[in-house]
Write a protein that holds these residues in place. Structure first.
Motif, PDB file in Angstrom:
ATOM      1  N   ARG B 104       0.826  -1.211   0.000  1.00  0.00           N
ATOM      2  CA  ARG B 104       0.000   0.000   0.000  1.00  0.00           C
ATOM      3  C   ARG B 104       0.858   1.258   0.000  1.00  0.00           C
ATOM      4  NH1 ARG B 104      -2.837  -2.001   5.376  1.00  0.00           N
ATOM      5  NH2 ARG B 104      -0.622  -2.414   5.659  1.00  0.00           N
ATOM      6  N   GLY B 105       2.176   1.089   0.081  1.00  0.00           N
ATOM      7  CA  GLY B 105       3.074   2.230   0.199  1.00  0.00           C
ATOM      8  C   GLY B 105       3.627   2.312   1.617  1.00  0.00           C
ATOM      9  N   LEU B 106       4.684   3.092   1.794  1.00  0.00           N
ATOM     10  CA  LEU B 106       5.333   3.219   3.102  1.00  0.00           C
ATOM     11  C   LEU B 106       4.340   3.788   4.118  1.00  0.00           C
ATOM     12  CD1 LEU B 106       8.600   4.894   1.779  1.00  0.00           C
ATOM     13  CD2 LEU B 106       8.450   2.574   2.737  1.00  0.00           C
ATOM     14  N   PRO B 107       4.195   3.114   5.279  1.00  0.00           N
ATOM     15  CA  PRO B 107       3.242   3.628   6.267  1.00  0.00           C
ATOM     16  C   PRO B 107       3.523   5.083   6.657  1.00  0.00           C
ATOM     17  CG  PRO B 107       3.997   1.421   6.865  1.00  0.00           C
ATOM     18  CD  PRO B 107       4.812   1.846   5.676  1.00  0.00           C
ATOM     19  N   GLY B 108       4.796   5.454   6.788  1.00  0.00           N
ATOM     20  CA  GLY B 108       5.135   6.821   7.191  1.00  0.00           C
ATOM     21  C   GLY B 108       4.678   7.854   6.169  1.00  0.00           C
ATOM     22  N   VAL B 109       4.783   7.516   4.887  1.00  0.00           N
ATOM     23  CA  VAL B 109       4.334   8.457   3.854  1.00  0.00           C
ATOM     24  C   VAL B 109       2.813   8.522   3.846  1.00  0.00           C
ATOM     25  CG1 VAL B 109       4.280   8.932   1.377  1.00  0.00           C
ATOM     26  CG2 VAL B 109       6.406   8.197   2.455  1.00  0.00           C
ATOM     27  N   ARG B 110       2.168   7.376   4.043  1.00  0.00           N
ATOM     28  CA  ARG B 110       0.698   7.387   4.062  1.00  0.00           C
ATOM     29  C   ARG B 110       0.186   8.249   5.217  1.00  0.00           C
ATOM     30  NH1 ARG B 110      -1.286   2.184   4.830  1.00  0.00           N
ATOM     31  NH2 ARG B 110       0.752   1.174   4.943  1.00  0.00           N
ATOM     32  N   LYS B 111       0.919   8.252   6.308  1.00  0.00           N
ATOM     33  CA  LYS B 111       0.533   9.106   7.429  1.00  0.00           C
ATOM     34  C   LYS B 111       0.672  10.576   7.035  1.00  0.00           C
ATOM     35  CE  LYS B 111       1.761   9.740  12.303  1.00  0.00           C
ATOM     36  NZ  LYS B 111       2.912  10.689  12.273  1.00  0.00           N
ATOM     37  N   GLU B 112       1.748  10.905   6.330  1.00  0.00           N
ATOM     38  CA  GLU B 112       1.917  12.295   5.891  1.00  0.00           C
ATOM     39  C   GLU B 112       0.803  12.701   4.933  1.00  0.00           C
ATOM     40  OE1 GLU B 112       5.912  13.055   4.487  1.00  0.00           O
ATOM     41  OE2 GLU B 112       6.808  12.497   6.405  1.00  0.00           O
ATOM     42  N   VAL B 113       0.370  11.753   4.090  1.00  0.00           N
ATOM     43  CA  VAL B 113      -0.731  12.048   3.171  1.00  0.00           C
ATOM     44  C   VAL B 113      -2.012  12.318   3.968  1.00  0.00           C
ATOM     45  CG1 VAL B 113      -2.217  11.105   1.356  1.00  0.00           C
ATOM     46  CG2 VAL B 113       0.258  10.773   1.222  1.00  0.00           C
ATOM     47  N   ALA B 114      -2.267  11.470   4.968  1.00  0.00           N
ATOM     48  CA  ALA B 114      -3.486  11.641   5.774  1.00  0.00           C
ATOM     49  C   ALA B 114      -3.482  13.009   6.458  1.00  0.00           C
ATOM     50  CB  ALA B 114      -3.583  10.520   6.803  1.00  0.00           C
ATOM     51  N   GLU B 115      -2.331  13.407   6.975  1.00  0.00           N
ATOM     52  CA  GLU B 115      -2.241  14.708   7.654  1.00  0.00           C
ATOM     53  C   GLU B 115      -2.457  15.857   6.671  1.00  0.00           C
ATOM     54  OE1 GLU B 115       0.713  12.992  11.133  1.00  0.00           O
ATOM     55  OE2 GLU B 115       1.558  14.179   9.487  1.00  0.00           O
ATOM     56  N   PHE B 116      -1.938  15.669   5.458  1.00  0.00           N
ATOM     57  CA  PHE B 116      -2.145  16.680   4.409  1.00  0.00           C
ATOM     58  C   PHE B 116      -3.639  16.838   4.116  1.00  0.00           C
ATOM     59  CE2 PHE B 116      -3.255  16.419  -0.166  1.00  0.00           C
ATOM     60  CZ  PHE B 116      -3.081  17.747  -0.529  1.00  0.00           C
ATOM     61  N   ILE B 117      -4.325  15.705   3.980  1.00  0.00           N
ATOM     62  CA  ILE B 117      -5.751  15.760   3.646  1.00  0.00           C
ATOM     63  C   ILE B 117      -6.511  16.497   4.756  1.00  0.00           C
ATOM     64  CG2 ILE B 117      -7.832  14.346   3.322  1.00  0.00           C
ATOM     65  CD1 ILE B 117      -5.959  12.240   1.985  1.00  0.00           C
ATOM     66  N   GLU B 118      -6.162  16.193   5.985  1.00  0.00           N
ATOM     67  CA  GLU B 118      -6.837  16.851   7.111  1.00  0.00           C
ATOM     68  C   GLU B 118      -6.565  18.356   7.117  1.00  0.00           C
ATOM     69  OE1 GLU B 118      -5.370  14.479  10.326  1.00  0.00           O
ATOM     70  OE2 GLU B 118      -6.960  12.988  10.087  1.00  0.00           O
ATOM     71  N   ARG B 119      -5.325  18.747   6.858  1.00  0.00           N
ATOM     72  CA  ARG B 119      -4.992  20.187   6.789  1.00  0.00           C
ATOM     73  C   ARG B 119      -5.723  20.862   5.640  1.00  0.00           C
ATOM     74  NH1 ARG B 119       0.301  18.654   7.288  1.00  0.00           N
ATOM     75  NH2 ARG B 119       0.641  18.970   5.047  1.00  0.00           N
ATOM     76  N   ARG B 120      -5.688  20.208   4.482  1.00  0.00           N
ATOM     77  CA  ARG B 120      -6.300  20.791   3.286  1.00  0.00           C
ATOM     78  C   ARG B 120      -7.795  21.026   3.503  1.00  0.00           C
ATOM     79  NH1 ARG B 120      -7.162  16.630  -1.361  1.00  0.00           N
ATOM     80  NH2 ARG B 120      -8.808  16.113   0.140  1.00  0.00           N
ATOM     81  N   ASP B 121      -8.454  20.046   4.127  1.00  0.00           N
ATOM     82  CA  ASP B 121      -9.901  20.098   4.263  1.00  0.00           C
ATOM     83  C   ASP B 121     -10.358  20.809   5.529  1.00  0.00           C
ATOM     84  OD1 ASP B 121      -9.956  18.749   1.914  1.00  0.00           O
ATOM     85  OD2 ASP B 121     -10.565  16.825   2.752  1.00  0.00           O
ATOM     86  N   GLY B 122      -9.398  21.229   6.352  1.00  0.00           N
ATOM     87  CA  GLY B 122      -9.784  21.936   7.565  1.00  0.00           C
ATOM     88  C   GLY B 122     -10.355  21.030   8.637  1.00  0.00           C
TER      89      GLY B 122
END
Lengths: 548, 488
Positions: B104-122
């Motif tokens: 599924r991809g590196l867990p650490g990068v997936r976490k960074e993606v999740a945090e990005f989505i949360e920041r982007r969407d407020g």
């Protein structure tokens, strides 16, 4: 609109299916023949292995269904449910859980680390990349480095030259651009030249399709060859499960041929003939023969004579030869040599018109082991131009394979030459890795053969050992009670006792009633003695517990 | 011959992918003959001279050659924040760029993606661990480009020709090609050109009703926002309607949001389907199944050659996620360097970092220039005879309508070409501009378009538009006249 008409027919069928439970494929086939007037009527196709796991209820997915969400386990593509890929299956999930738990709960286990011998992933077990390859890749990743004088202090001079050479082959030197869907032309030239140097026969860069690892190439060929379960692919048993999974995903039939364990996993032409006839009698059109050489999981290296017979068989029967040659650099015994099928076919005087041959190569294996790069290629020969156009079209839907994988694929086929700045260190790194792999293969094989009830053929090539375990009846009964295959039962016990992760033979298929596991030879050499000790100890206590 | 064309999988033969079709092949031939070709057929920014952002390339170069990190002179070539970031990403891998990662991809990068989505969407990450996250790394899969993700999801959804997928027309042909390869049925819904390619929910209802009456089980809907090839940006109200529609009709929504950074107007900034869905609250936010796609190939990154992307699933049952994971595992793992590009994209340099100013300068420069180019192109097309073009609100394309006179239609017929293919081939031969005919994306019958990217270098843009206008106006005059003469 044509789609709608087909859809209408299919939907009627779906409705019929929904009305009654439909546990096996016979109905499917009859229904399919409604849709495909060209398919000759058949009700006799059966391939019990392939269909045994299919037990999905037919879905009710439109708005009349009671489910509140559209995509549930009951309504996803049944081909997805059917496919299996044991190399990353249940045992690996257990291992990952153990690894997480080990961090906080060290004292609960009789081992302090998980050793992943389930997958051919050398660099995850400490194998170092080849320096020259990585230097070139770094320079191509950040081309501004090439203009800095300090770069000459940090990089070998031939890596700088090579990076320039590669960049000159990329339009606009743009390593961030999509390339031609077959891969960058200049890199394909280098690969073709490498194949020519290897085989002594010409190779055409237009025959090369670069892919993200070898697997997408295999998928592409399956997609092309398989229209329905009436299309069969001859696959070795035991096999690398990419083949069974890809055939299942594309809805075809796997036609097995058994390798002979007693003769060092020999490939008998008589067995191919027998299985081909058997498939034909079941209404299956066999389209291709997959051969893995050196063998995965079985590690045998085919003799040239055997390869000639295989080529003749394919030519005579009109089969596409799918040659999985990703382990071509991994040969460990002096009495065997790798010969590409293309070289064998050409040396028999067979040209483009005589045999359709696809050779798969990957940067994930060999001495380079660059799995994370996802690079590879297939060399496609003996196809008409209209078929090749179709391959190109399918490749183009995915735009192109990743560029650093492409660069690396060209590098492994054109490594440093004598006289180059990096040549000596390159050879030292390469020989170091290959000779260490040979040592590890030998040590593990000998250790396995010492175990009670275990026999193991030598790994002539590739990266695996595939020992046969003669499990006592009591262990088999215990496995049945635990609702698991006996070899999976053994492997889970092994994992829980030692932290060593291997893949049960059932994931690769095997002669019914025999049990195996696949173990890579990849842990670093200094870890091998401890692995041997733990394995030996575990096996002894397992046998003591279950001895009949 | 072992393999005849006739015996190939019909689904393969049926599939079409115009972005690299006849026009592209002819353009490549001409290029080989020495003609200067302007490739505006594919959204491939670096091929047209866009420079890669410096910081991510530095980080990835260090990850490629980790031995540099031990060299005392590494600071002569790389800034400290790039070195630190390379160490960070290498620590997230097990074996660097050369090892397969989790499928599924590196867990650490997936976490960074999740945090990005949360920041982007407020939706900031809650502090207490018992609160559910807005975005869960376990439901984010990294892929070799967004296309691979689309294929994985559609493969899961499509069981056969009885399963239909709602796709906008005009559409990016990845969708038609993949649906065809998988043997499903494409159910079109038309975007309204006169409403700036607006998406009218009444149209959707009609499309679904019609498909159902023909026996198709419609299972999913695709939106491309910002639109490809049409360049429109969906409003929040429109997205709400779409999500409500998906809820009522029980459709999975596939949100192709790969152009989310590419916005060239201020009235409608990008808003993600995920955010709108979460804002709608229960029952929608708990039941509508959504898959959002993103990539490193677009935006101001344009790192097409890396093949990096992700998809995020919302409201997918764990057992379905397991199945998607299984299929992903057959491909072993997405390429690791692109995973690191993805990490860098969702987590770029911050104010105060050494590379922040340069990164900001480079990325702003690219986006502002794209905005200007979008305008030059739309205005250029609209100044041409028989050409009308909506403004490119977002994405990377201009999709002008070419009103072909009857004489041109006749000439095309004689040449055995679809009219817009005929036009685009003539354009290519006359000017070297390589475009994609509208028929490759689908369009209303009797209406013709072409797609061009807005990516040629800004300084070359006026000249390109001049040469286009010269060709077009001459073409129109020629065929208007021919037609006139033939009538006489």
């Amino acid at each position: 609109m044509r789609r709608f008409v087909i859809g209408q027919a299919k939907n009627l069928i779906d409705q019929t299916r929904r009305r009654r439970p439909q546990p096996h494929h016979h109905n499917n086939l009859r229904l399919l023949s409604l849709l495909r007037p060209s398919a000759s009527d058949s009700t006799t196709v059966s391939s019990p292995r392939l269909f045994s796991s299919s037990s999905s209820d037919m879905p009710g997915s439109d708005s009349s269904s009671s489910s509140s969400i559209p995509v549930t386990l009951d309504s996803i593509n049944p081909k997805v449910l059917k496919c299996e890929y044991a190399v990353r299956g249940e045992i690996v999930s257990i291992a990952q859980r153990l690894q997480d738990d080990l961090k906080t709960n060290k004292d609960a286990y009789p081992f302090d680390e998980i050793i992943y011998c389930n997958i051919g992933n050398p660099q995850s077990l400490g194998q170092q990349p080849i320096t020259f390859f990585r230097e070139v890749l770094a320079l191509c990743s950040h081309t501004a480095l090439l203009d800095e004088s300090a770069t000459h202090g940090l990089f070998s001079s031939d890596s700088i030259d090579r990076a320039w050479k590669i960049l000159d082959q990329i339009p606009g030197k743009a390593t961030g651009a999509y390339s031609h869907s077959q891969g960058i032309k200049g890199l394909r030239d280098a690969i073709a030249a490498g194949i020519e140097a290897r085989d002594g026969f010409p190779a055409d860069p237009n025959d090369i399709f670069m892919t993200d690892g070898a697997s997408p190439g295999v998928h592409m060929m399956m997609q092309l060859l398989i229209s329905s379960e009436k299309d069969g692919i001859l696959c070795p048993i035991p096999q690398y499960p990419l083949y069974s999974a890809s055939i299942a995903l594309h809805g075809g039939s796997l036609v097995p041929y058994y390798l002979d364990e007693a003769s060092g996993w020999g490939l008998e032409i008589s067995e191919l003939k027998k299985q081909l006839e058997d498939a034909k009698s079941k209404g299956i059109t066999v389209r291709a023969l997959a051969v893995i050489n050196p063998g995965n999981p079985t590690g045998q290296v085919l003799s040239e004579e055997n390869q000639r017979d295989i080529v003749d068989f394919c030519k005579k029967e009109g089969l596409v030869l799918l040659a999985d040659e990703v382990y071509q650099e991994n040969v460990y015994v002096p009495d065997k040599k790798f010969h590409s099928f293309k070289k064998v076919a050409r040396s028999m005087g067979y040209g483009e018109k005589d045999i359709s041959l696809v050779s798969f190569q990957s940067i994930s294996k060999g001495y380079y082991g660059e799995c994370g790069k996802r690079g590879g290629y297939m060399e496609v020969t003996g196809f008409t131009s209209d078929v090749r156009e179709q391959i190109y079209k399918v490749a183009s839907v995915n735009l192109c394979s990743n560029i650093s994988g492409q660069i690396l694929a060209s590098l492994v086929m054109s490594p440093p030459k004598p006289g180059d700045d990096s040549y000596d260190s390159y050879i030292a790194e390469k020989e170091g890795i290959l000779s260490s792999l040979a040592t590890r293969a030998k040590t593990l094989e000998e250790a396995l053969n010492k175990l009670d009830g275990v026999t193991c053929n030598r790994a002539e090539g590739a990266m695996y050992l595939f020992p046969c375990i003669n499990l006592p009846q009591k262990a088999i009964a215990a496995a049945e009670a635990a609702k698991t295959a006996p070899d999976a039962f053994y492997c889970k016990r092994l994992l829980n006792a030692t932290g060593i992760v291997v893949v049960p033979g059932s994931g690769f298929r095997q002669v019914p009633g025999t049990w195996h596991f696949r173990c890579t030879i990849l842990p670093q050499e200094d870890k091998i003695p401890a692995i041997v000790n733990r394995l030996t100890e575990f096996h002894k206590s397992f046998m003591d517990e279950f001895r009949d | 011959m072992a393999l005849e064309y006739d015996s190939l999988n019909e689904n393969v033969k049926k599939c079409q992918y115009a972005v690299r079709g006849e026009l592209y092949l002819r353009a490549s031939e001409l290029q080989k003959e020495g003609k200067k070709i302007i490739f505006t057929n594919v959204g491939n920014p670096h091929a047209l001279g866009q420079k890669p952002l410096t910081f991510p390339r530095q980080v990835v170069a260090l990850c490629q050659a980790p031995f540099l990190l031990d060299n005392p002179n590494v600071g002569m070539l790389f800034p400290a924040d790039a070195i630190a970031r390379a160490k960070h990403y290498l620590s997230l891998t097990s074996g660097g760029l050369g090892a397969y990662s989790d499928s599924r991809g590196l867990p650490g990068v997936r976490k960074e993606v999740a945090e990005f989505i949360e920041r982007r969407d407020g939706y900031p990450r809650p502090c207490a661990s018992y609160l559910s996250y807005h975005s869960d790394p376990e439901l984010i899969f990294l892929t070799d480009g967004a296309s691979k993700g689309v294929m994985q999801i559609l493969n899961c959804v499509i069981r056969g020709a009885g399963d239909g997928i709602l796709v906008p027309v005009p559409q990016y042909p990845l969708y038609s090609a993949t649906i065809s390869l998988l043997g499903g049925s494409l159910v079109p819904y038309y975007l309204d050109e006169s409403e700036n390619w607006g998406l009218d929910v009444n149209n959707l209802k009609q499309s679904v009703a019609q498909a159902r009456s023909q026996g198709i089980s419609v299972r999913a809907m695709v939106i491309i926002n910002p639109g490809n090839p049409t360049g429109q940006c969906l409003s929040e109200a429109n997205l709400r309607e779409i999500l409500r529609f998906c809820y009522n009709e029980k459709l999975v929504l596939l949100g192709d949001e790969v152009y989310q950074q590419n916005i060239y107007q201020d009235e409608r900034p990008f808003i993600s389907s995920k955010k709108v869905l979460m804002d709608m609250g229960s029952p929608f936010s708990k039941e509508v199944q959504l898959v959002s796609f993103h990539t490193v190939s677009k935006g101001y990154w344009g790192e097409c050659g890396q093949r990096g992307g992700y998809f995020e699933m919302t409201n997918f049952p764990p057992r379905v996620v397991e199945e998607i994971y299984k299929v992903a595992s057959i491909a072993l793992s997405p390429n690791v360097s692109a995973q690191i590009f993805m990490g860098l994209m969702v987590n770029p340099p911050k104010p105060g970092d050494i590379s922040y100013d340069q990164f900001t300068r480079e990325s702003k420069g690219i986006l502002e220039s794209l905005r200007r180019r979008a305008k030059i192109m739309t205005d250029g097309f609209n100044s041409c005879k028989n050409v009308v073009c909506n403004f490119t609100e977002g994405a990377m394309y201009s999709f002008p309508q070419i009103r072909l006179p009857p004489g041109a239609l006749q000439a095309a017929k004689q040449a055995g070409k679809v009219p817009d293919v005929f036009y685009c081939l003539k354009l290519l031969e006359a000017t070297g501009i390589s475009t994609v005919p509208g028929s490759g994306f689908g369009q209303k019958e009797g209406v013709f378009h072409l797609r061009t990217t807005i990516l040629p270098a800004e300084e070359e843009m006026p000249e390109i538009m001049d040469s286009f206008k010269k060709f077009n106006d001459a073409f129109m005059t020629q065929y208007d006249n021919n037609f006139g003469y033939s009538r006489m």
